[in-house]
Write a protein that holds these residues in place. Sequence first.
Motif, PDB file in Angstrom:
ATOM      1  N   HIS A  47       0.330   5.970  -0.892  1.00 18.09           N
ATOM      2  CA  HIS A  47      -0.834   5.803  -0.021  1.00 18.09           C
ATOM      3  C   HIS A  47      -0.428   5.414   1.393  1.00 18.09           C
ATOM      4  CE1 HIS A  47      -2.842   5.818  -3.892  1.00 18.09           C
ATOM      5  NE2 HIS A  47      -4.022   5.937  -3.247  1.00 18.09           N
ATOM      6  N   GLY A  48       0.781   5.776   1.792  1.00 19.15           N
ATOM      7  CA  GLY A  48       1.216   5.482   3.139  1.00 19.15           C
ATOM      8  C   GLY A  48       0.561   6.405   4.152  1.00 19.15           C
ATOM      9  N   GLU A  49       0.888   6.142   5.402  1.00 19.65           N
ATOM     10  CA  GLU A  49       0.391   6.949   6.508  1.00 19.65           C
ATOM     11  C   GLU A  49       1.582   7.423   7.299  1.00 19.65           C
ATOM     12  OE1 GLU A  49      -2.550   7.977   7.128  1.00 19.65           O
ATOM     13  OE2 GLU A  49      -3.672   6.829   5.650  1.00 19.65           O
ATOM     14  N   PRO A  50       1.968   8.696   7.207  1.00 11.95           N
ATOM     15  CA  PRO A  50       1.381   9.717   6.315  1.00 11.95           C
ATOM     16  C   PRO A  50       1.877   9.526   4.888  1.00 11.95           C
ATOM     17  CG  PRO A  50       3.191  10.656   7.546  1.00 11.95           C
ATOM     18  CD  PRO A  50       3.059   9.255   8.062  1.00 11.95           C
ATOM     19  N   ALA A  51       1.159  10.105   3.943  1.00 13.97           N
ATOM     20  CA  ALA A  51       1.527   9.959   2.537  1.00 13.97           C
ATOM     21  C   ALA A  51       2.748  10.820   2.227  1.00 13.97           C
ATOM     22  CB  ALA A  51       0.366  10.373   1.644  1.00 13.97           C
TER      23      ALA A  51
ATOM     24  N   TYR B  90       0.825  -1.200   0.000  1.00 13.36           N
ATOM     25  CA  TYR B  90       0.000   0.000   0.000  1.00 13.36           C
ATOM     26  C   TYR B  90       0.863   1.255   0.000  1.00 13.36           C
ATOM     27  CZ  TYR B  90      -4.623   2.024   0.732  1.00 13.36           C
ATOM     28  OH  TYR B  90      -5.822   2.676   0.581  1.00 13.36           O
ATOM     29  N   ASN B  91       2.033   1.169   0.619  1.00 12.46           N
ATOM     30  CA  ASN B  91       2.931   2.329   0.673  1.00 12.46           C
ATOM     31  C   ASN B  91       3.558   2.624  -0.684  1.00 12.46           C
ATOM     32  OD1 ASN B  91       2.524   2.617   3.439  1.00 12.46           O
ATOM     33  ND2 ASN B  91       4.117   1.093   3.902  1.00 12.46           N
ATOM     34  N   ALA B  92       3.540   1.670  -1.597  1.00 16.72           N
ATOM     35  CA  ALA B  92       4.125   1.878  -2.930  1.00 16.72           C
ATOM     36  C   ALA B  92       3.064   2.100  -4.000  1.00 16.72           C
ATOM     37  CB  ALA B  92       4.990   0.679  -3.295  1.00 16.72           C
ATOM     38  N   TRP B  93       1.857   2.201  -3.587  1.00 15.17           N
ATOM     39  CA  TRP B  93       0.759   2.437  -4.533  1.00 15.17           C
ATOM     40  C   TRP B  93       0.691   3.940  -4.803  1.00 15.17           C
ATOM     41  CZ3 TRP B  93      -5.118   1.644  -3.303  1.00 15.17           C
ATOM     42  CH2 TRP B  93      -5.851   1.806  -4.480  1.00 15.17           C
TER      43      TRP B  93
END
Length: 800
Positions: free
Chosen positions: A640-644, A589-592
């Motif tokens: 789409h990471g947290e935070p982006a 999700y972090n690489a999307w």
Amino acid sequence: MVCHWRGDLGSWRLLLSLLLLAAWKVGSGQLHYFVPKEAKHGTFVGRIAQDLGLELAELVPRLFRVASKTHGDLLEVNLQNGILFVNSRIDREELCGRSAECSIHLEVIVDRPLQVFHVDVEVKDINDNPPVFPVKEQKLFVSESRMPDSRFPLESALSSHDYFMLDVNSKNDENKLVELVLRKSLDREDAPAHNLFLTATDGGKPELTGSVHLLVTVLDVNDNAPAFEQPEYEVRIFEGPDNGTTVIRLNASDRDEGANGAISYSFNSLVAHMVIDNFSIDPNTGEIVIRGNLDFEQVNLYKIRVDATDKGHPPMAGHCTVLVRILDKNDNVPEITLTSLSLPVREDAQFGTVIALISVNDLDSRVNGQVTCSLTPHVPFKLVSTFKNYYSLVLDSALDRENVSAYELVVTARDGGSPSLWATASVSVEVADVNDNAPAFAQSEYAVFVKENNPQGCHIFTVSAGDADAQENALVSYSLVERRVGERALSSYVSVHAESGKVYALQPLDHEELELLQFQVSVRDAGVPPLGSNVTLQVFVLDENDNAPVLLAPRMGGTGGAVSELVPRLVGAGHVVAKVRAVDPDSGYNAWLSYELQPAASRTRFPFRVGLSTGEISTTRVLDEADSPRHRLLVLVKDHGEPALTATATVLVSLVESGQDPKASSRPSTGAVGPEAALVDVNVYLIIAICVVSSLLVLTLLLYTALWCSAPPTEGGCPAGQPTLVCSSAVGSWSYSQQQRQRVCSGEGPLKMDLMAFSPSLPPDLGSVDVGEQQDLNVDHGLKVSPFKFRTHKFYLWKL
């Protein structure tokens, strides 16, 4: 006066000798013998066998016997010599009274063949009684204790007597001393009185005689001890009778009279104390009664000596012995004794191993004391009889402490009495542990999820193994199975606590460097020899959003880089003007990445848009003359990471007329440029882009081949053509490898395919993408979506 005896002893002896002649035969089968009265035992009567014509050797085989209807015990035959002899004293007066003729009739009987002979034995009288004259009676009292030769003065002559005689001492004719002399001791119990006759003859002629009856009364003296009917009595009685029970009533008699014959009973002074404790005797009746507890198991025979004492002076006592035999009753419970317990018993003990020695005892006797033993439960032990009432408790089948660690055995001993008595004894048999079980983990492998950038030395997992053994055999210790992870040792990444099994990460882990760390933890127990097993841990390093998107070269060097694009006017809607490419070192999700123009909604009728997931810049409508010839597009690339995290790219779009030299539009000028020049510039850029992409593809393939060929053939090597396994994070993000990275494998099976999983709850940005853009996302990345479940959450599997 002259005193003399009235009896001629010489003539009596002559007559006796004449009568002892052999008898003569009278008729066929009948004999007649003579025998004098008062003949003593053994006196010869006749040769009866010879006189009957019988051989001596025939007497016993032919059962020779003599019988008399009334006096068969007076005469007897010696079967060895065939002589008839006097067996007991013959008293003619008792046998025939005053009859002139007196005889004994005998029947002689022989068998084989049967013959009967008749024999008469005549008893001849002799002159053994002095004449008796009726005279006056004279009484004389003499104590039976008077000594022989005692003298009593008398007048006249005395007839012959066994106990008395006359002694005439003549000093002169006028003075003659006549004395009665005691010849032997008197016995009142045999003859309490004696009758004597005295005759006095004067010297005149004719002689005149006078007679007197002398009555001698014998006075009693305590010279007879009390006597019991038997010298020994035996009484049998069962044990445990009530007090007061009569054992026996004794009876003693005393031949004396008066106080000399009065009897008192008592225990002899030498009897044991246990007799006095358990019995008492009535001094008047001689009754022995029970006064204590008679127990066969303590004493089974009492020997009681009883005295019967008269009241004479001095007193005399008689004695007897009473044997009281105690008979057994089944009143004792068997006793069980356990000795030589060999506990605990090792679970690998051989069959027949002796666990304990058991002895049983029953104080009763005979059947009441015969004991048999049994054992419950019957397995895995049994009782073996060794000798009489001795048993061995032995192992009969295999032991397994892990199934049963202790046995409660019950030994039952039962006697043969009626009713039977029984007793039990419990035996606790503990099974000693043997190291026959290796420690085992609940699973053969565990999946561990750790977020990258973890603190140094943090606890990431705890392994726990159980051992079915006990004590030191169940004490386990943990250790790493050392191996190489790339160029480094496994122990530089993780460690395990030997006692607790806690696994620690020794350094921060980087998902981009190491996505999967697979290793084994070994467990060993403390037994001798030690046993152990291994468990596999797959540590998945979960990605965190710690990398911003990176714009791809060569046309975009990074954030803030600008690229120029020439677009002919009058192109239709949907014409792709340019494409912004970016990658994110993170995964899932972090690489999307998503693309958007900035500002997104501040312009009206803006002719361009960017694909949310593709980065393609395309026209939204037909470009016309009213549109500005130059457009500066700012593209925001966001993960789409947290935070982006974000990156920006600048695209300069120049609108050129058809046939205008594209190169002219890329340079600043004040005049118009022809469409041919613009078209030439566009072609040049396309050729350059194609060459660059081809070169990058070839370079990538070469680098991949070089890395694979240079990798050492260790257990960490991965087979060619297999992608890397990447798993979801704990928060439901998805992972996808967008660039070539170092692969770490266990070498224990085929590698997994790349996968990415994400939570069904889509992020807001993903939810705003239209259907066409979603299809672009799938097509651009070559993904296939299929749902699956992991534990309690639902995920989607994206397979390359």
